[in-house]
Design a protein around this motif. Structure first.
Motif, short mmCIF file in Angstrom:
data_model
loop_
_atom_site.label_atom_id
_atom_site.label_comp_id
_atom_site.label_asym_id
_atom_site.label_seq_id
_atom_site.Cartn_x
_atom_site.Cartn_y
_atom_site.Cartn_z
N ALA A 81 -4.55 7.14 -1.96
CA ALA A 81 -4.01 5.83 -1.56
C ALA A 81 -4.23 4.82 -2.67
O ALA A 81 -5.21 4.90 -3.42
CB ALA A 81 -4.67 5.36 -0.28
N GLN A 82 -3.30 3.86 -2.74
CA GLN A 82 -3.46 2.76 -3.68
C GLN A 82 -2.62 1.59 -3.21
O GLN A 82 -1.79 1.74 -2.30
CB GLN A 82 -3.04 3.17 -5.10
CG GLN A 82 -1.56 3.50 -5.24
CD GLN A 82 -1.21 3.90 -6.67
OE1 GLN A 82 -2.08 4.20 -7.47
NE2 GLN A 82 0.07 3.90 -6.99
N CYS B 50 8.20 6.80 4.99
CA CYS B 50 7.88 7.96 4.15
C CYS B 50 9.15 8.51 3.50
O CYS B 50 10.21 8.57 4.13
CB CYS B 50 7.21 9.05 4.97
SG CYS B 50 5.61 8.55 5.64
N SER B 51 9.01 8.94 2.26
CA SER B 51 10.11 9.59 1.55
C SER B 51 10.25 11.01 2.06
O SER B 51 9.30 11.59 2.58
CB SER B 51 9.82 9.60 0.04
OG SER B 51 8.68 10.42 -0.22
N THR C 59 5.43 16.93 -2.56
CA THR C 59 4.89 15.57 -2.50
C THR C 59 5.66 14.74 -1.49
O THR C 59 6.89 14.77 -1.46
CB THR C 59 4.98 14.89 -3.88
OG1 THR C 59 4.27 15.68 -4.83
CG2 THR C 59 4.39 13.49 -3.84
N VAL C 60 4.92 14.00 -0.66
CA VAL C 60 5.49 13.03 0.27
C VAL C 60 4.76 11.72 0.00
O VAL C 60 3.52 11.70 -0.03
CB VAL C 60 5.31 13.45 1.73
CG1 VAL C 60 5.82 12.37 2.68
CG2 VAL C 60 5.99 14.78 2.01
N THR C 61 5.52 10.64 -0.17
CA THR C 61 4.92 9.33 -0.41
C THR C 61 5.31 8.40 0.73
O THR C 61 6.48 8.34 1.11
CB THR C 61 5.40 8.74 -1.75
OG1 THR C 61 5.09 9.67 -2.79
CG2 THR C 61 4.74 7.40 -2.04
N ALA D 296 0.84 -1.21 0.00
CA ALA D 296 0.00 0.00 0.00
C ALA D 296 0.87 1.25 0.00
O ALA D 296 1.97 1.26 0.57
CB ALA D 296 -0.92 -0.01 1.21
N ALA D 297 0.36 2.28 -0.64
CA ALA D 297 1.07 3.57 -0.69
C ALA D 297 0.05 4.69 -0.56
O ALA D 297 -1.10 4.56 -0.98
CB ALA D 297 1.84 3.71 -2.00
N VAL D 298 0.49 5.77 0.05
CA VAL D 298 -0.33 6.98 0.10
C VAL D 298 0.58 8.14 -0.29
O VAL D 298 1.73 8.23 0.15
CB VAL D 298 -1.00 7.20 1.49
CG1 VAL D 298 0.04 7.33 2.59
CG2 VAL D 298 -1.92 8.40 1.47
#
Length: 180
Positions: free
Chosen positions: A91-92, A44-45, A54-56, A22-24
């Motif tokens: 999210a995905q 988190c990046s 952007t933060v993923t 999962a990622a957000v």
């Protein structure tokens, strides 16, 4: 400006299966320096900022029925005053999602200028005097139209008069001095 706004984003998996990998992604519509506090188990990046930020964040598995919270704190700058700061989150995962309509959300806040003093001055009195007149009275009205008190305001009265004969009647709380 100078104040910190904290966005709280809840990421949930309504199932029916666990969400694999999962990622957000959190995207601010301005270049900011968010402090991200991820939910337990998420990595988190660092923020990627150009004109947007952007933060993923990712996790190996998000269990079905689980909801986790992220906190993103942003300190507004003076340059952002008068603008709207927007945040979008999406999210995905690699697991197919039967309901993609709830995979994203947005929020926005107005960055306001701090209240400040707004001084105005008016002078009432004659514009010219006959040569035989030795006395003139002027009324100086200083007003604060701002939202906060003015810190240590100063009014300097300068003119082509004899300083030794000039006098000022100051209102309560004001102190006057002559400069010769």
């Amino acid at each position: 400006p100078g104040e910190t706004a904290t966005f709280t984003v809840d990421v949930g998996n309504n199932g029916p299966d666990a969400a694999a990998f999962a990622a957000v992604a959190f995207v601010f519509d301005q270049a900011v320096e968010p402090v991200v506090t991820p939910a337990t188990g998420w990595a988190c990046s660092p923020p990627d900022a150009t004109t947007t930020t952007t933060v993923t964040c990712t996790i190996d598995t998000l269990a079905a029925g689980a909801t986790q919270s992220f906190s993103l704190a942003v300190t507004a700058t003076t340059a952002q005053a008068g603008t709207t700061l927007g945040l979008a989150a999406a999210a995905q995962s690699q697991t197919p999602d039967p309901t993609t309509a709830n995979d994203g959300a947005q929020a926005a806040l107005q960055v306001l200028l701090p209240p400040q003093a707004d001084l105005s001055l008016s002078i009432d009195g004659p514009a010219t005097l006959p040569r035989t007149t030795f006395r003139a009275e002027y009324v100086f009205t200083l007003a604060n139209n701002g939202g906060v008190a003015a810190a240590q305001p100063t009014l300097v009265i300068d003119g082509n008069t004899m300083t030794a004969t000039a006098s000022v009647q100051a209102p309560a709380g004001w102190h006057c001095s002559k400069q010769y």
